[in-house]
Write a protein that holds these residues in place. Structure first.
Motif, PDB file in Angstrom:
ATOM      1  N   LYS A   1       1.017  -1.296  -0.056  1.00  0.00           N
ATOM      2  CA  LYS A   1       0.068  -0.135  -0.178  1.00  0.00           C
ATOM      3  C   LYS A   1       0.883   1.243  -0.040  1.00  0.00           C
ATOM      4  O   LYS A   1       1.914   1.384   0.939  1.00  0.00           O
TER       5      LYS A   1
ATOM      6  N   SER B   1       0.949   5.696  -0.750  1.00  0.00           N
ATOM      7  CA  SER B   1       0.285   7.017  -1.017  1.00  0.00           C
ATOM      8  C   SER B   1       1.311   8.022  -1.528  1.00  0.00           C
ATOM      9  O   SER B   1       2.393   8.169  -1.253  1.00  0.00           O
TER      10      SER B   1
ATOM     11  N   ASP C   1      -3.512  13.355  -4.388  1.00  0.00           N
ATOM     12  CA  ASP C   1      -4.086  12.695  -3.403  1.00  0.00           C
ATOM     13  C   ASP C   1      -4.120  11.269  -3.718  1.00  0.00           C
ATOM     14  O   ASP C   1      -5.174  10.685  -3.986  1.00  0.00           O
TER      15      ASP C   1
ATOM     16  N   LYS D   1      -3.687   7.172  -3.994  1.00  0.00           N
ATOM     17  CA  LYS D   1      -3.761   6.066  -2.875  1.00  0.00           C
ATOM     18  C   LYS D   1      -3.622   4.746  -3.706  1.00  0.00           C
ATOM     19  O   LYS D   1      -4.414   4.761  -4.811  1.00  0.00           O
TER      20      LYS D   1
ATOM     21  N   TRP E   1     -10.676   3.288   1.605  1.00  0.00           N
ATOM     22  CA  TRP E   1     -10.868   4.633   0.848  1.00  0.00           C
ATOM     23  C   TRP E   1     -11.427   3.975  -0.427  1.00  0.00           C
ATOM     24  O   TRP E   1     -11.743   5.022  -1.238  1.00  0.00           O
TER      25      TRP E   1
END
Length: 156
Positions: A49, A51, A75, A77, A117
């Motif tokens: 994962k 960002s 932004d 992700k 998210w």
């Protein structure tokens, strides 16, 4: 007459060993479960994962990030499977439009990965394809996924 030392019966020894091994295995299983991600999904430990502040940083950091991701997207992700080509991504574009390489189309495959998210209804709203990726704009952000089967078929 001298006493002969008592020897346990072989079946009792085998039963004791089996019981000891079973308790050891159970203790090991409990300790390994406590060390994991806290999820019951065995595939959660096979994900990475990330960002990013912008698309350029994401593409620079990971070759697996889609090349259609605009450099000025923000932004970001991203979740990828380390055992296949399943991917999900969230991004925002400054102009609110889809990336240039994306076209209207039916969804390809389905999202297999999950993240807090990533909306659970993305597949039902998907109306855009970016190569082997499918996605939808929801509440100002673009959410997309790549299904490993679609990616493998595209590679031939």
């Amino acid at each position: 007459m001298p006493r002969t030392p008592h020897r346990p019966h072989p079946l009792r020894i085998r039963a004791a060993r089996t019981t000891l091994c079973a308790f050891g295995a159970a203790a090991l299983a409990v300790s390994l479960t406590a060390c994991g991600s806290g999820s019951n999904n065995p595939f959660d430990d096979h994900q990475e994962k990330s960002s990013y502040d912008d698309g350029a940083a994401a593409k620079s950091d990971r070759k697996s990030v889609p090349r259609w991701l605009p450099d000025d997207a923000t932004d970001i992700k991203y979740v990828m499977s380390t055992t296949g080509d399943d991917r999900i991504i969230k991004l925002t574009t400054p102009d609110g439009k889809f990336p240039k390489q994306c076209v209207k189309g039916e969804p390809q495959g389905k999202p297999r990965l999950k993240a807090d998210w990533f909306p659970s209804d993305v597949a039902a709203k998907a109306d855009t394809n970016c190569g082997t990726w499918s996605g939808a704009r929801i509440d100002g952000a673009f959410y997309a996924w790549q299904d490993k089967d679609v990616a493998m078929k595209a590679r031939g």
